[in-house]
Design a protein around this motif. Structure first.
Motif: not given
Length: 665
Positions: A602-621
């Motif tokens: 769902v995030v993929n579809r919304l990202r593509e439709r609105q032109g958003l940038g989404v990325e998951l990465r490790s947290s310092p905590s």
């Protein structure tokens, strides 16, 4: 058994190189065999040419010198009776000596290559030719006594020079590389037999001049007769039939018979006057001269004459090897032609097959797949027309590739139909659920307004938020189906309200800490999708982190937009899991049949439709951080901090009384 393998660096890499190597191996082998036959034939031609050169430059002059010297020796032994004959014979010998020296000096053949001892023997023969004048002086000086002492002085020296000539001839005929001269060694022995006859002539000539046959002359004569009879008849028997005829004519002639009778008579008479009486030597001079002439002619035919007439390019030289060379050349040319034609045709067919496969894999099939995923129809018969299974193996491989292409298109078409059906089911279920949820939310809103009991109101709010989550899941079905949800706003909404609305759509909203947001607003047409995307990521963070921990929601203003970070304190994701999750978020192809992590799809579809940038990465905590970048064209700055007008949308309404918002300044 261990199989030996060719090192990888020596193996042909391309199909062209492999086919060339396969076809060139027999051609190279055939060329090697032809080259061997050609070299052998060329060697035979070279041997014949060399034999002709040796014959013309050395053998013939040496033979002529020996014959002239034998005649001069006989004349020297009769010098007292006929000085003019000696002078004439000496003149002939001088001419033969000049021819000999010219031949030795102009010889194109390296004497040392013919025989290691030949240069020395030729030097001795040249020295002998230079010493003839001194020998002749002895003959003329002693001739005043009608030949007395000549036999003991001149005869051995003449015979020694003749032997030196035969020694040189033996070295010249010792080359076994050619058989153009018939049995050269046998002919040499027959030459020695002729020398024995010439000695007989000289000895009896000297005896006639003296009037008696001395004991020494008799011994030499008997030895010469024995040598001649031991060499002549057996040597003739060893010759080839073509060369035996001339010798047989001499041996069967009356002259040779007369010579034999005289030989027998002299041997029987012994030393003294009787052996050289006129009656005993009647007809000897003519007969022995005829025999010597006949033997000389026969020797020329069997030896040097045959070599002189040899044709280096004739049948006798080339023979079967010449035919083998010619046929081998034709075979090599045909092999090359066939290899080039067959190899080129095979390479072209393989290249066509490779290009067809690359065309299918790189362009035709992906384009058809994209059209199928886009919901467009594809004519399988037009895209991959089925060919009849015929022809050679390559044609069958091409047919098999076409069959694979058709199978892939058919499977993709069936999958597209299935996805289209699933999408339709999603839409139908989502629409029905939305109708019911909107009615439920309206009833809850009416009940909340009538209810004044705090406990009952608290429960109604909880049911309200559950209904809101259900509405988001219903909207997710529409999003997966490629349809925009029904919610929307005409005016920009403050980012802080958007963040609160996103948190309001999850179950554990009290665990989310919203930090101060920049004073920007999200454009109305993108508000619903941004809220939905953030809600999915926030819910994912609360689901995969311990209940006792908090999830931090931050937003920061950047030059080209706003960066929103959702950080949890969970167990985090390893590199492989992060790569897989980001792959699903960033991928252009979505598999609706993938039941795992539907929220990421769902995030993929919304990202593509609105032109958003989404990325998951490790947290310092130690947990994970989801970063969402909202580009500048979806934002509006300097909006007043007014609350959203009531009644426009329940998702943006303040959640007072239920959610413990913590927004540090």
């Amino acid at each position: 058994m261990r199989i030996l393998r060719t090192p990888a660096r020596l193996r042909p890499r391309s199909v062209r190189a492999k086919i060339v190597a396969l076809l060139m191996l027999p051609v190279v082998s055939l060329m090697a065999l032809w080259g061997f036959a050609a070299v052998t034939t060329a060697s035979s031609i070279g041997d014949t040419e060399r034999a002709k050169d040796v014959n013309a430059e050395l053998l013939t002059p040496v033979g002529g010198f020996i014959t002239a010297l034998q005649t001069e020796r006989s004349a020297a032994m009769r010098y007292g009776d006929d000085p003019d004959a000696f002078t004439e014979a000496a003149s002939v010998t001088d001419k033969a000596a000049v021819a000999l020296l010219d031949g030795i000096n102009s010889s194109s053949s390296d004497a040392a290559l013919l025989d290691a001892g030949l240069p020395k023997r030729l030097d001795v023969l040249k020295a002998d030719a230079g010493s003839l004048d001194a020998l002749r002086d002895k003959v003329t000086a002693k001739g005043t006594g009608k030949g007395k002492g000549v036999a003991s002085a001149a005869y051995p020296r003449y015979s020694e020079i003749v032997q030196h000539g035969f020694s040189a001839t033996g070295a010249l005929t010792g080359d076994d590389s050619t058989d153009s001269a018939s049995e050269a060694r046998v002919v040499l022995e027959l030459g020695r037999a002729r020398e024995a006859v010439a000695r007989e002539q000289a000895l009896l000539g000297a005896a006639q001049a003296q009037g008696t046959l001395t004991q020494d002359q008799y011994a030499l004569f008997v030895g010469a007769v024995a040598t001649q009879r031991e060499l002549l008849a057996p040597g003739v028997a060893d010759l080839r039939r073509a060369h035996r005829t001339a010798y047989d004519a001499v041996l069967d002639g009356t002259a040779y018979a007369r010579v034999q009778r005289v030989e027998d008579q002299v041997r029987a008479a012994g030393p003294g006057d009787a052996a050289v009486s006129a009656a005993a030597l009647k007809g000897w001079g003519t007969a022995v001269s005829d025999v010597l002439d006949g033997l000389t002619s026969a020797e020329a035919v069997a030896g040097t004459g045959e070599t002189a007439k040899a044709d280096p390019f004739g049948w006798d030289t080339l023979g079967a090897s010449g035919i083998a060379v010619a046929l081998g050349l034709v075979g090599v040319l045909l092999s090359l032609l066939v290899s080039v034609v067959v190899g080129r045709g095979l390479i072209l067919e393989l290249l066509d097959l490779r290009n067809s496969a690359l065309e299918v894999a790189g362009r035709s099939l992906p384009q058809a797949m994209r059209r199928l995923h886009a919901g467009q129809g594809v004519d399988i018969d037009a895209e991959a027309p089925m060919r009849r299974l015929a022809g050679d193996e390559l044609a069958q491989v091409s047919t098999a590739l076409t069959a694979v292409q058709r199978a892939a298109l058919k499977a993709a078409a069936e999958r597209a139909e299935l996805l289209s059906g699933i999408s339709g089911v999603y839409v139908s279920l989502a629409r029905r659920s939305q109708v019911l949820l909107h009615r439920q939310l309206d009833l809850l809103d009416a009940m909340e307004r009538r209810q004044h009991d705090p406990a009952e109101l608290h429960d109604l709010f909880r049911v309200d938020y559950l209904a809101t989550r259900m509405r988001r899941h219903s909207e997710s079905l529409l999003i997966l189906s490629g349809i925009a949800p029904g919610r929307g706003w005409r005016h920009p909404i403050p980012l802080a309200d958007v963040l609160r609305a996103a948190v309001a759509e999850i179950e554990s909203a009290e665990r989310v800490q919203i930090w101060a947001a920049p004073k920007v607003s999200v454009m109305g047409g993108s508000v619903a999708d941004v809220i939905h995307l953030l809600a999915e990521l926030v819910e994912n963070a609360t689901s995969f982190s311990p209940p006792s921990t908090q999830v931090h929601l931050r937003a920061a203003r950047l030059r080209e937009g706003v960066l929103i970070e959702i950080e949890d304190s969970g167990f985090g994701l390893n590199d492989e899991a992060l790569a897989e999750a980001n792959g699903k978020i960033q991928s252009d192809k979505i598999d609706l049949l993938d039941a795992k992590q539907i929220g990421l799809i769902v995030v993929n579809r919304l990202r593509e439709r609105q032109g958003l940038g989404v990325e998951l990465r490790s947290s310092p905590s130690g947990g994970a951080t989801a970063a969402v970048f909202v580009p500048e064209h979806l934002l509006r700055d300097d909006m007043p901090h007014a609350s959203t007008p009531g009644g426009h949308d329940r998702a943006l309404a303040p959640a007072t009384g239920l959610l413990p918002w913590n927004t540090p300044e």
